[in-house]
Design an enzyme around this catalytic site. Structure first.
Site, PDB file in Angstrom:
ATOM      1  N   GLU A 322     -13.553 -17.472 -42.929  1.00 34.03           N
ATOM      2  CA  GLU A 322     -14.246 -18.699 -43.328  1.00 34.03           C
ATOM      3  C   GLU A 322     -14.660 -19.530 -42.120  1.00 34.03           C
ATOM      4  O   GLU A 322     -14.458 -20.737 -42.060  1.00 34.03           O
ATOM      5  CB  GLU A 322     -13.363 -19.516 -44.272  1.00 34.03           C
ATOM      6  CG  GLU A 322     -13.031 -18.762 -45.555  1.00 34.03           C
ATOM      7  CD  GLU A 322     -12.263 -19.576 -46.594  1.00 34.03           C
ATOM      8  OE1 GLU A 322     -11.535 -20.511 -46.205  1.00 34.03           O
ATOM      9  OE2 GLU A 322     -12.411 -19.263 -47.786  1.00 34.03           O
ATOM     10  N   ASP A 396      -7.740 -15.544 -54.248  1.00 30.28           N
ATOM     11  CA  ASP A 396      -7.450 -16.881 -53.736  1.00 30.28           C
ATOM     12  C   ASP A 396      -6.698 -17.764 -54.725  1.00 30.28           C
ATOM     13  O   ASP A 396      -7.303 -18.658 -55.308  1.00 30.28           O
ATOM     14  CB  ASP A 396      -8.764 -17.568 -53.336  1.00 30.28           C
ATOM     15  CG  ASP A 396      -8.528 -18.747 -52.410  1.00 30.28           C
ATOM     16  OD1 ASP A 396      -7.375 -18.959 -52.017  1.00 30.28           O
ATOM     17  OD2 ASP A 396      -9.501 -19.444 -52.081  1.00 30.28           O
ATOM     18  N   GLU A 424      -5.061 -26.466 -56.217  1.00 25.30           N
ATOM     19  CA  GLU A 424      -6.506 -26.337 -56.017  1.00 25.30           C
ATOM     20  C   GLU A 424      -7.205 -25.729 -57.235  1.00 25.30           C
ATOM     21  O   GLU A 424      -8.247 -26.204 -57.664  1.00 25.30           O
ATOM     22  CB  GLU A 424      -6.768 -25.473 -54.769  1.00 25.30           C
ATOM     23  CG  GLU A 424      -8.236 -25.196 -54.522  1.00 25.30           C
ATOM     24  CD  GLU A 424      -8.482 -24.350 -53.270  1.00 25.30           C
ATOM     25  OE1 GLU A 424      -7.508 -23.956 -52.608  1.00 25.30           O
ATOM     26  OE2 GLU A 424      -9.660 -24.104 -52.968  1.00 25.30           O
TER      27      GLU A 424
HETATM   28  O1  GCW Z   1      -8.210 -21.493 -51.064  1.00 23.46           O
HETATM   29  C1  GCW Z   1      -9.170 -21.527 -50.054  1.00 23.46           C
HETATM   30  C2  GCW Z   1      -9.537 -22.956 -49.933  1.00 23.46           C
HETATM   31  C3  GCW Z   1      -9.861 -23.380 -48.532  1.00 23.46           C
HETATM   32  C4  GCW Z   1      -8.753 -22.892 -47.612  1.00 23.46           C
HETATM   33  C5  GCW Z   1      -8.734 -21.384 -47.660  1.00 23.46           C
HETATM   34  C6  GCW Z   1      -7.606 -20.807 -46.823  1.00 23.46           C
HETATM   35  C7  GCW Z   1      -7.791 -23.958 -45.704  1.00 23.46           C
HETATM   36  O2  GCW Z   1     -10.596 -23.219 -50.801  1.00 23.46           O
HETATM   37  O3  GCW Z   1      -9.957 -24.780 -48.528  1.00 23.46           O
HETATM   38  O4  GCW Z   1      -8.896 -23.359 -46.290  1.00 23.46           O
HETATM   39  O5  GCW Z   1      -8.522 -20.949 -48.974  1.00 23.46           O
HETATM   40  O6  GCW Z   1      -6.579 -20.508 -47.415  1.00 23.46           O
HETATM   41  O7  GCW Z   1      -7.746 -20.662 -45.637  1.00 23.46           O
END
Ligand code: GCW
Length: 730
Positions: A322, A396, A424
């Site tokens: 990311e 995720d 989240e």
């Molecule tokens: O769950 C996702 C989130 C991001 C996060 C990423 C990660 C810190 O949307 O905000 O970044 O994973 O775990 O690195």
């Protein structure tokens, strides 16, 4: 307290001034109101309400003998001076002899009496952090001994003892031994230096970097107390989307100030290391891990850190994911990057936690497969002080996700668990979702990596593949809201993470039970009712958000609410990529005829999902694309089952509302009202999820919502135009 109160009243009456009396009364009322704002978490130490139990405690706890004078012993003393007067409504004196009811506290090396009690073999089994709480007759007096091999173990024992009292358990004849199953039990804060918290729903960061190191907020200490009480022994202070500034000299002083507060509580600090720090801070032209100058830069930086913080834990790193920089920017592997940092911290016994959360839209393969594909070939290539930190699932933190196929697939590399405590994808700050059952679902999943019974828990606790270090981390849900976590019930998830990291064999309902008793009341009816809500809450949410294995269909960016229609330039961030609804059906084919992500699991694990006719239906659309008319095991068509699940989710939230309403007389009004209001919001959100998803999927299925279900009262267009520009945590 009560005595002091009586004396003050006497004095005021003597003065005879009504105004002073009224003022004092108001102050008292205020202090009561404050007492239930949630700040005290599960450490409220309210008087034991059951008279018989209280009487038995008063008999069993008459005096304290504290052995040793380390800073940890000092914090034990502080805790007891809060806890005993609160719970027992009387102060308990310190003594140096033995009486009936003496609580004898300390390590065997601090107390020759404890040493002489014949506890050696049990203490050996307790290891460095474990504890014993045992009833013993000493010099003819009936005492309770709280001991461990280190002061830290003793501290954990003291908190465990207090938990017994808070939950009104018998202390008549105690014989408790406990030792953590996992060594590193950490919180990961996704806190930025400007105090915003990525995916934080409880206000701003509790770390006030601007006023540190000079100003030590009481919160830092209370944070440490809360963590120590559940066995958390490390805290990564900063976001994995890292800012190199935290590694500069002035920030390291701030970090050191926090480390000083946490140390007596057995908590180490860790930081996230931005891989490009040598370029950003050191003005080098590269951060290539194989470059000598880069290696030296990190060695010097690490030396600087350990000079300030001799027990610094190490680094957590998100690299080449990311947009974060990493070794691949220089054509190197994750192992090259991790090993360079590992070499820098090794002389100080530091560790590197290297995250496996990597995926890229430039890789054409299913995102589900990418971490496994990158990391499995690196097994055995990491230094001994590197751990690879793996999220519970491969996508995720979804409301329901199969366990990550990496668990069991890297026998030569200690894998540590990363759970997300902050919600989240599970209702954020507005919804009740008790996550212990979620965590346990993953921990109890069988990887079959070493035959049947090689559960994820046994992988991460090192018992299946004999790892030398073991760990579990939770992405924290803590902020500067008065009650720390926003939703009053979100505190239970912080609590559960700690309890499960200590002992993953604990049952979710037991954890809920103790948390409720300590946080709200020991009232049986309340505990039973609230526990039933907690235990059902995550499943309810999965039903109204992502039933039958759907996933990643939430709003873009903030991830708040449903948006299954979104199709972005980046496919792997698009809900349509995950649900693949079309006129033929819905779901992601991850079998051999599709992406074959299922092939990354051991055969024994695969069978539970492989055949859609026999698969665990909670994961059906995670692994299969099936026609809308597919027959489910209960005889419904897939479309009808979707309608059923979404509606049952909504109905169950209404059940939670009713159940909660019946608790009004049982607890304080402040928290009762907070939860009531939040449940009303949750009800609206559940309806929103149901309506938006069914209306959208209906454009493909072209099937009717069966008559028995409530019909959406708004159009799909209405839901599609909703915007939340300032949704938190983004
Ligand atoms: O769950 C996702 C989130 C991001 C996060 C990423 C990660 C810190 O949307 O905000 O970044 O994973 O775990 O690195």
């Amino acid at each position: 307290m009560a005595v002091a109160h009586k004396t003050i009243i006497k004095r005021i009456t003597a003065i005879g001034d009504k105004k002073i009396f009224v003022l004092y009364f108001l102050l008292l009322v205020c202090s009561f109101l404050h007492a239930e704002d949630g700040y005290e978490l599960w450490l409220r130490y309210k008087p034991v309400s059951d008279a018989a139990v209280l009487a038995s405690y008063k008999q069993k706890i008459t005096s304290i003998q504290l052995n040793g004078n380390s800073p940890t012993l000092q914090v034990i003393k502080e805790e007891l001076s809060l806890a005993f007067p609160g719970l027992l409504k009387t102060t308990v004196p310190y003594v140096s002899d033995f009486r009936n009811g003496t609580i004898l506290i300390g390590t065997p090396s601090a107390s020759s009496t404890i040493k002489s009690l014949g506890l050696d073999s049990r203490l050996n089994a307790a290891g460095e952090e474990g504890y014993l709480i045992v009833s013993k007759t000493i010099n003819g007096k009936s005492c309770i001994v709280i001991t461990g091999n280190s002061d830290k173990g003793v501290l954990y024992g003291v908190f465990a003892f207090l938990r017994l009292l808070q939950t009104q358990q018998s202390i008549q004849s105690l014989n408790i031994a406990s030792a953590p199953l996992i060594k590193l039990r950490l919180l990961n804060h996704w806190d930025n230096l400007n105090r915003t918290v990525e995916r934080g729903y409880a206000g701003f960061s509790i770390w006030n970097w601007h006023t540190l190191p000079g100003y030590i907020d009481q919160r830092y200490k209370d944070y440490a107390r809360a963590n120590a009480s559940i066995g958390i022994n490390g805290s990564v202070l900063t976001n994995v989307n890292a800012n190199a500034t935290v590694l500069t000299a002035s920030y390291l002083e701030k970090v050191a100030a926090l480390a000083n507060v946490f140390r007596p509580y057995g908590i180490k600090v860790y930081l996230t290391a931005r891989f490009s720090a040598p370029v950003e801070l050191g003005r080098l032209h590269t951060a290539d891990p194989l470059n000598d100058t880069v290696q030296q830069w990190w060695k010097d930086k690490v030396k600087e850190i350990y000079t300030l913080i001799p027990d610094f834990g190490g680094f957590l790193v998100k690299a080449n994911s990311e947009g974060q920089p990493g070794p691949q920017n220089y054509g190197r592997t994750h192992a090259d990057g991790a090993n360079m940092l590992a070499d820098a911290v090794a002389p100080y016994k530091g560790i590197i936690m290297w995250r496996a959360f990597v995926y890229s839209n430039e890789v054409p393969d299913d995102r589900h497969k990418q971490a496994y594909n990158e990391f499995v070939p690196l097994d055995g290539k990491f230094r001994p002080n590197v751990m690879v930190q793996v999220k519970n699932g491969a996508i995720d933190f979804q409301p329901r996700e199969p366990f990550h196929p990496l668990f069991g697939a890297m026998p030569k590399t200690p894998l540590m668990m990363e759970f997300q405590v902050t919600q989240e994808y599970l209702g954020q700050g507005t919804s009740m979702a008790y996550l212990a059952p979620y965590f346990k679902e993953c921990l109890e999943s069988d990887t079959y990596s070493n035959g049947k019974g090689s559960t994820v828990a046994k992988i991460i606790d090192g018992s299946t593949q004999s790892y030398s270090i073991t760990g579990m981390a939770g992405v924290a849900n803590i902020g500067n809201d008065i009650n720390w976590c926003g939703h009053p019930f979100a505190q239970a998830n912080w609590y559960s993470l700690g309890r499960l990291a200590w002992n993953h064999e604990l049952a979710s309902d037991q954890i809920a039970d103790e948390w409720l008793r300590m946080t709200f009341t020991n009232d049986k009816q309340f505990v039973t009712a609230a526990k039933s809500m907690m235990m059902a809450s995550r499943e309810i949410m999965a039903n109204y958000m992502t039933p039958i294995g759907l996933h990643h269909i939430m709003g873009t960016g903030h991830h708040y609410g449903p948006a299954p229609w979104v199709k972005l330039a980046r496919a792997d961030w698009s809900p349509v990529y995950y649900h693949k609804a079309d006129s033929a059906g819905i779901g992601f084919n991850r079998t051999a005829t599709g992406s074959n992500a299922i092939g990354q699991y051991f055969p024994g694990a695969r069978t539970q999902w492989e055949n859609p006719a026999t698969a665990d239906e909670r994961y059906l659309l995670w692994f299969h694309h099936l026609p809308w008319t597919w027959k489910m095991s209960d005889g419904r068509t897939l479309w009808d089952e979707l309608c059923h699940k979404y509606n049952s989710g909504v109905d169950s939230v209404r059940w939670m509302q009713k159940t909660w309403d019946a608790q009004q007389s049982k607890i304080d009004n402040q928290r009762f009202q907070q939860v009531k209001m939040l449940l009303a919001i949750q009800q609206d959100e559940a309806v929103w999820w149901r309506n938006a998803c069914l209306l959208y999927f209906q454009t493909f299925s072209k099937m009717r919502i069966p008559d028995q279900y409530e019909k959406p009262d708004k159009s799909l267009e209405y839901y599609m135009q909703l915007r939340f520009p300032f949704a938190p945590g983004n």
